[in-house]
Design a protein around this motif. Sequence first.
Motif, short mmCIF file in Angstrom:
data_model
loop_
_atom_site.label_atom_id
_atom_site.label_comp_id
_atom_site.label_asym_id
_atom_site.label_seq_id
_atom_site.Cartn_x
_atom_site.Cartn_y
_atom_site.Cartn_z
N GLU A 130 0.86 -1.42 -0.12
CA GLU A 130 0.19 0.38 0.08
C GLU A 130 0.93 0.81 -0.04
OE1 GLU A 130 -2.90 -0.17 3.16
OE2 GLU A 130 -3.51 -2.33 2.14
N SER A 131 1.85 1.27 0.42
CA SER A 131 2.91 1.82 0.49
C SER A 131 4.68 2.02 0.11
CB SER A 131 3.34 3.24 2.17
OG SER A 131 3.93 3.73 1.53
N LEU A 132 5.16 2.14 -0.67
CA LEU A 132 6.54 2.49 -1.13
C LEU A 132 7.28 3.77 -0.92
CD1 LEU A 132 8.57 0.14 -2.12
CD2 LEU A 132 7.72 0.82 -4.65
N LYS A 133 8.65 3.06 -0.50
CA LYS A 133 9.29 4.16 -0.17
C LYS A 133 11.06 3.77 -0.30
CE LYS A 133 6.33 6.97 3.58
NZ LYS A 133 6.26 7.60 4.93
N LEU A 134 11.65 4.95 -1.97
CA LEU A 134 12.82 4.68 -1.46
C LEU A 134 13.43 5.09 -2.04
CD1 LEU A 134 11.63 2.27 -4.81
CD2 LEU A 134 12.05 1.39 -2.60
N TRP A 135 14.75 4.87 -1.21
CA TRP A 135 15.78 6.43 -1.28
C TRP A 135 17.42 5.84 -1.38
CZ3 TRP A 135 15.32 10.36 2.70
CH2 TRP A 135 13.70 10.24 3.30
N GLY A 136 18.13 7.36 -2.50
CA GLY A 136 19.56 6.74 -3.16
C GLY A 136 18.83 5.50 -4.64
N LYS A 150 -3.17 -2.71 -4.78
CA LYS A 150 -3.07 -2.16 -3.37
C LYS A 150 -2.65 -0.91 -3.54
CE LYS A 150 -5.26 -6.12 -2.24
NZ LYS A 150 -4.95 -6.58 -0.26
N LEU A 151 -1.24 -0.48 -4.24
CA LEU A 151 -0.08 0.56 -3.78
C LEU A 151 -0.56 2.46 -4.11
CD1 LEU A 151 2.58 0.85 -2.77
CD2 LEU A 151 3.15 2.14 -4.78
N GLN A 152 -1.00 3.35 -3.05
CA GLN A 152 -1.51 3.75 -3.05
C GLN A 152 -0.05 4.99 -2.72
OE1 GLN A 152 -5.06 4.58 -0.88
NE2 GLN A 152 -6.36 3.20 -1.14
N ASN A 153 0.68 4.70 -2.19
CA ASN A 153 1.52 5.80 -1.95
C ASN A 153 2.63 5.73 -3.01
OD1 ASN A 153 2.12 8.58 -0.01
ND2 ASN A 153 3.81 7.03 0.69
N LEU A 154 3.92 6.53 -3.00
CA LEU A 154 4.61 5.96 -3.84
C LEU A 154 6.01 6.95 -3.86
CD1 LEU A 154 7.15 4.58 -5.50
CD2 LEU A 154 6.26 5.66 -7.28
N GLU A 155 6.72 7.78 -2.78
CA GLU A 155 7.64 8.36 -2.08
C GLU A 155 9.02 8.29 -3.13
OE1 GLU A 155 7.45 9.69 1.49
OE2 GLU A 155 5.91 9.52 1.38
N ILE A 156 10.05 8.32 -3.15
CA ILE A 156 10.94 8.31 -3.94
C ILE A 156 12.46 9.58 -3.89
CG2 ILE A 156 12.80 7.86 -5.51
CD1 ILE A 156 10.52 6.50 -7.42
N ARG A 171 3.26 3.88 -14.46
CA ARG A 171 2.31 2.23 -15.14
C ARG A 171 1.99 1.69 -14.58
NH1 ARG A 171 4.72 3.67 -20.19
NH2 ARG A 171 5.97 1.81 -19.93
N ALA A 172 2.92 1.12 -12.71
CA ALA A 172 2.34 -0.78 -12.56
C ALA A 172 2.00 -0.14 -11.07
CB ALA A 172 4.37 -0.64 -12.00
N CYS A 173 1.66 2.04 -10.72
CA CYS A 173 0.38 1.94 -10.00
C CYS A 173 -0.29 2.44 -9.92
CB CYS A 173 1.84 3.15 -9.26
SG CYS A 173 3.80 1.87 -8.71
N PRO A 174 -0.82 1.86 -10.94
CA PRO A 174 -3.01 2.60 -11.54
C PRO A 174 -3.13 3.30 -11.00
CG PRO A 174 -2.82 0.30 -11.52
CD PRO A 174 -1.10 0.74 -11.15
N ASN A 175 -3.85 2.43 -8.76
CA ASN A 175 -4.54 3.73 -8.19
C ASN A 175 -3.52 4.46 -7.02
OD1 ASN A 175 -6.18 2.11 -9.06
ND2 ASN A 175 -5.48 0.08 -8.34
N LEU A 176 -2.14 5.13 -7.72
CA LEU A 176 -1.90 5.98 -6.46
C LEU A 176 -2.70 7.17 -6.16
CD1 LEU A 176 2.00 6.31 -7.82
CD2 LEU A 176 0.93 5.14 -5.46
#
Length: 419
Positions: A130-136, A150-156, A171-176
Motif C-alpha cells: 500500500e506504501s513504497l518509499k525508496l531512498w538513493g 493496492k499501492l496508494q503511496n509512492l515516494e522516491i 504505469r505499474a502503480c495505477p491506483n496511486l
Amino acid sequence: MDSLPDAIVQYIFSHMKNAKDVAVCNCVSKRWKDSLPYIKSLYFPRNSFDNHTGNNHPDSIVWKMISSIVQLEELVVYSPFSSTGLASWLLHAGSSLKHLELRMDNLAEYQTCVESPSKLDCINAAKNLESLKLWGVLMINSPTWNVFPKLQNLEIVGARLEDPALCAALRACPNLKNLLLLGCEGIRSVSIQLPHLEQCKLDFYGLGNCSLTITCPKIELLEIQGCSWIRVRETSCLRKLSISNNAGRVYMVDFGKLAALEFLSVRGVQWCWDAISKMLQWASEVKHLYMKVEFTGDFDALQPFPEIDFVDFFNSHSKLQKFDIHGAMFAALCQRNSLKNVESGFVIPCLEEVVITVRSPLNAEQKMSTLESLLKYGKSMKSMVIRILQMKSNHNSADDFFDDICRFQCLNRKIVRIE
C-alpha cells in the motif's frame, strides 16, 4: 509480565519495531520468544550492523528475523543489503507486506542497476503493498514490475532516473493517491497519468528545463520544482498549487480553470511574463497568493515586471485573504499610473494579511502610496508585515525611504510591523 495472558503479551510485542529491540527480547525467555512472531513491523536503522563480528551475513540475519514472523506488514531497512538478500526477504514476507521502505544506496553503482534481478526488480514480489518509499535510487532501466493494485503511496527521494524507466514504474502503480519524487535528476520529459492521484510533489534536480504533463482529474495538491514547460489540464479539484524553478526559466504553463484553487505559490529567478499573467488570470479565486519571481523576459535578458494596475489586480482577485509580495511584484504594483483608476466605491473586501518584501528605494513615493492604499482600501486588513531585505544605496534615498516606512508604521502600529 508473567501474570499477563499470552494474548496481551503478543499485543504488546506487536507494537515493537526496532530490530535490535526484537533481538534483545528474543533472548529474555521462551515465552517472550514465542510471542515475537506476532509483531507487525521491523525497522533496521542505518547502523544496525556497524559492529557486527559474527559469521552470519547481515542479509541472513535479516532473513532469519523476517522468516520467524507470522505476518509482517511493515519492513523498513536503512542498513546496507544486497539484491539477493532482498529477494529472499520478499519471497517469504512479500504477500503480507503493506508498507516497504528501503535505503537503496546505489546511485553511484551502475553494476547494481544492471544486475539481474536488481533491487528494484525484487520489489515486484510484494504484490499487496500500500506504501513504497525508496531512498538513493538508480533507475536507468525500467523495473520489471507487473502491477501493484493496492499501492496508494509512492515516494522516491534522491534518485537518478531515465524518462522511460520512471514512466514504466508509474504505469505499474495505477491506483496511486500520493506521489512524491524529491531530489530526482536526469528527467527531461515526463507524463503522469494517474486517475486517482490526489497529492503530487515533484522536485527535479538539474538545469531546470524539464517538460511535464499531468493528467490526474482528482489532483488536489500539486508542487512542482525544476520544470520549464508545464501542462495540467484537469484541475477542477486542485486546491493548492506551487510552481518554482530555482535553476532555469519557466517558459510555458497550461492549466485549466483553477476554480477550486485556494493557495498559489509562484517562485523562481525568471519567468516569461506570459506564464505569470496566465497564472494570475486562472487563479482569480485564490485566497492565499505567494509571489517571489525576481525577473521576467522571454530569453537570456533579465527584465523587470511590466506595470500591474492596482485596481484591476484586486478586482480580479476579490477573494484574496493573504498576499505575500516580493520585490518585483511589489514594484509592478507601485508604478506611477497604477493608482489612477481608483473609483469611489473601490474596496479590497477580503484581504486580511499582507507580507511585503522591499529590496530597493527606487520609486519610494509610489511605494509609500501603494502601502497607504492597501490599508485605505483593505477594509478587513489585520496585519501588514514590511520586510526590508538587503536594501543597498550609495545616497540618502535608502535612509529617507526607511524613515518614511518607520513613520508609516508608527501611524498604524496596530496593523503594521517592520522586519
